[in-house]
Motif scaffolding. Sequence first.
Motif, mmCIF file in Angstrom:
data_model
loop_
_atom_site.group_PDB
_atom_site.id
_atom_site.type_symbol
_atom_site.label_atom_id
_atom_site.label_comp_id
_atom_site.label_asym_id
_atom_site.label_seq_id
_atom_site.Cartn_x
_atom_site.Cartn_y
_atom_site.Cartn_z
ATOM 1 N N VAL A 1 0.840 -1.201 0.000
ATOM 2 C CA VAL A 1 0.000 0.000 0.000
ATOM 3 C C VAL A 1 0.880 1.259 0.000
ATOM 4 N N THR A 2 1.928 1.245 0.821
ATOM 5 C CA THR A 2 2.876 2.363 0.842
ATOM 6 C C THR A 2 3.499 2.560 -0.531
ATOM 7 N N ILE A 3 3.914 1.455 -1.128
ATOM 8 C CA ILE A 3 4.603 1.526 -2.418
ATOM 9 C C ILE A 3 3.652 2.059 -3.498
ATOM 10 N N ASN A 4 2.406 1.564 -3.481
ATOM 11 C CA ASN A 4 1.430 2.046 -4.468
ATOM 12 C C ASN A 4 1.148 3.536 -4.271
ATOM 13 N N ALA A 5 1.062 3.958 -3.014
ATOM 14 C CA ALA A 5 0.823 5.383 -2.739
ATOM 15 C C ALA A 5 2.002 6.217 -3.231
ATOM 16 N N SER B 1 4.633 10.004 -6.960
ATOM 17 C CA SER B 1 5.864 10.276 -7.711
ATOM 18 C C SER B 1 5.678 10.111 -9.211
ATOM 19 N N GLY B 2 4.622 9.398 -9.614
ATOM 20 C CA GLY B 2 4.441 9.112 -11.031
ATOM 21 C C GLY B 2 5.323 7.975 -11.529
ATOM 22 N N ASP B 3 6.009 7.293 -10.608
ATOM 23 C CA ASP B 3 6.877 6.182 -11.011
ATOM 24 C C ASP B 3 6.121 4.872 -10.804
ATOM 25 N N PHE B 4 5.509 4.410 -11.916
ATOM 26 C CA PHE B 4 4.713 3.179 -11.874
ATOM 27 C C PHE B 4 5.485 2.015 -12.483
ATOM 28 N N HIS C 1 7.883 -2.048 -9.133
ATOM 29 C CA HIS C 1 7.342 -1.541 -7.871
ATOM 30 C C HIS C 1 5.873 -1.929 -7.660
ATOM 31 N N VAL C 2 5.100 -1.943 -8.748
ATOM 32 C CA VAL C 2 3.641 -2.015 -8.547
ATOM 33 C C VAL C 2 2.958 -3.234 -9.176
ATOM 34 N N ASP C 3 3.651 -3.984 -10.009
ATOM 35 C CA ASP C 3 3.014 -5.135 -10.659
ATOM 36 C C ASP C 3 3.607 -6.418 -10.069
ATOM 37 N N GLY D 1 9.966 -10.316 -6.765
ATOM 38 C CA GLY D 1 8.795 -9.672 -6.166
ATOM 39 C C GLY D 1 8.978 -8.170 -6.200
ATOM 40 N N THR D 2 7.931 -7.446 -5.826
ATOM 41 C CA THR D 2 8.022 -5.982 -5.886
ATOM 42 C C THR D 2 9.030 -5.466 -4.863
ATOM 43 N N ILE D 3 9.617 -4.333 -5.212
ATOM 44 C CA ILE D 3 10.534 -3.649 -4.293
ATOM 45 C C ILE D 3 10.094 -2.188 -4.192
ATOM 46 N N ALA D 4 10.478 -1.574 -3.091
ATOM 47 C CA ALA D 4 10.096 -0.181 -2.835
ATOM 48 C C ALA D 4 10.946 0.778 -3.665
ATOM 49 N N HIS D 5 10.365 1.931 -3.998
ATOM 50 C CA HIS D 5 11.126 3.013 -4.609
ATOM 51 C C HIS D 5 12.229 3.467 -3.634
ATOM 52 N N GLY D 6 13.342 3.916 -4.188
ATOM 53 C CA GLY D 6 14.480 4.328 -3.367
ATOM 54 C C GLY D 6 14.148 5.318 -2.259
#
Lengths: 123, 123
Positions: free
Chosen positions: A15-19, A24-27, A31-33, A44-49
């Motif tokens: 949820v944090t990562i999707n928010a 940020s506009g970085d999809f 990160h999100v799929d 697996g997904t990883i968080a934005h820096g």
Amino acid sequence: MATDLPPVSDTVTQVTINAYAELSGDFNPLHVDEEVAAASEFGGTIAHGPIALQALFRTLTDGLGVDALPAGSRVAVTYRAPVRPGDAITARAEAPGEDGTRAAACTNQADVTVLSATVTLPE
Amino acid sequence: MATDLPPVSDTVTQVTINAYAELSGDFNPLHVDEEVAAASEFGGTIAHGPIALQALFRTLTDGLGVDALPAGSRVAVTYRAPVRPGDAITARAEAPGEDGTRAAACTNQADVTVLSATVTLPE
């Protein structure tokens, strides 16, 4: 005598990562799929820096008793390992060394260092 | 010959800042309470530090054609001026210098440098 700052912990979720993607506009799918990310080298997904910096910034501002880092603050971050959904990140910042800089790091629940940092506040 | 990376621009709004407060847990009034912030030395709300990094990270990942910065990447940021709601932030990263590092900066619509950075990617 200067002391280490109190650590701050923060759990990162999808949820944090999707928010963060929204703001940020970085999809990037990494990160999100979850399906695409599962097939990547990360498994697996990883968080934005910048997400991994949240706990570090809170350690600094809370520990220093300031609303925000003052202009001239330098935060030099080395990204060492990915942050994944579910990770509980703990940020620590040490007392200033002889050169006036503070060593800092964020670790996950397995005590893996996800980022290390050197923080220099203006004189 | 290595070239500068294409700049990335991003407008920061109070909505962005509020969303970042939610996800980071940092609800300092300087970020989210327009009345309190208006009475502060800043004269209004300012963005959390990591928000200003968004455009820089996108410049790097888009320009380098990577999903995320690889482990070992070092981003040394000096915060120089506050980012305020309505600011249009443009991030630029130069071609690597002789020492292999890239100079980078984020400027606002008045061409004020809000942060400068040195980026070092792993070999």
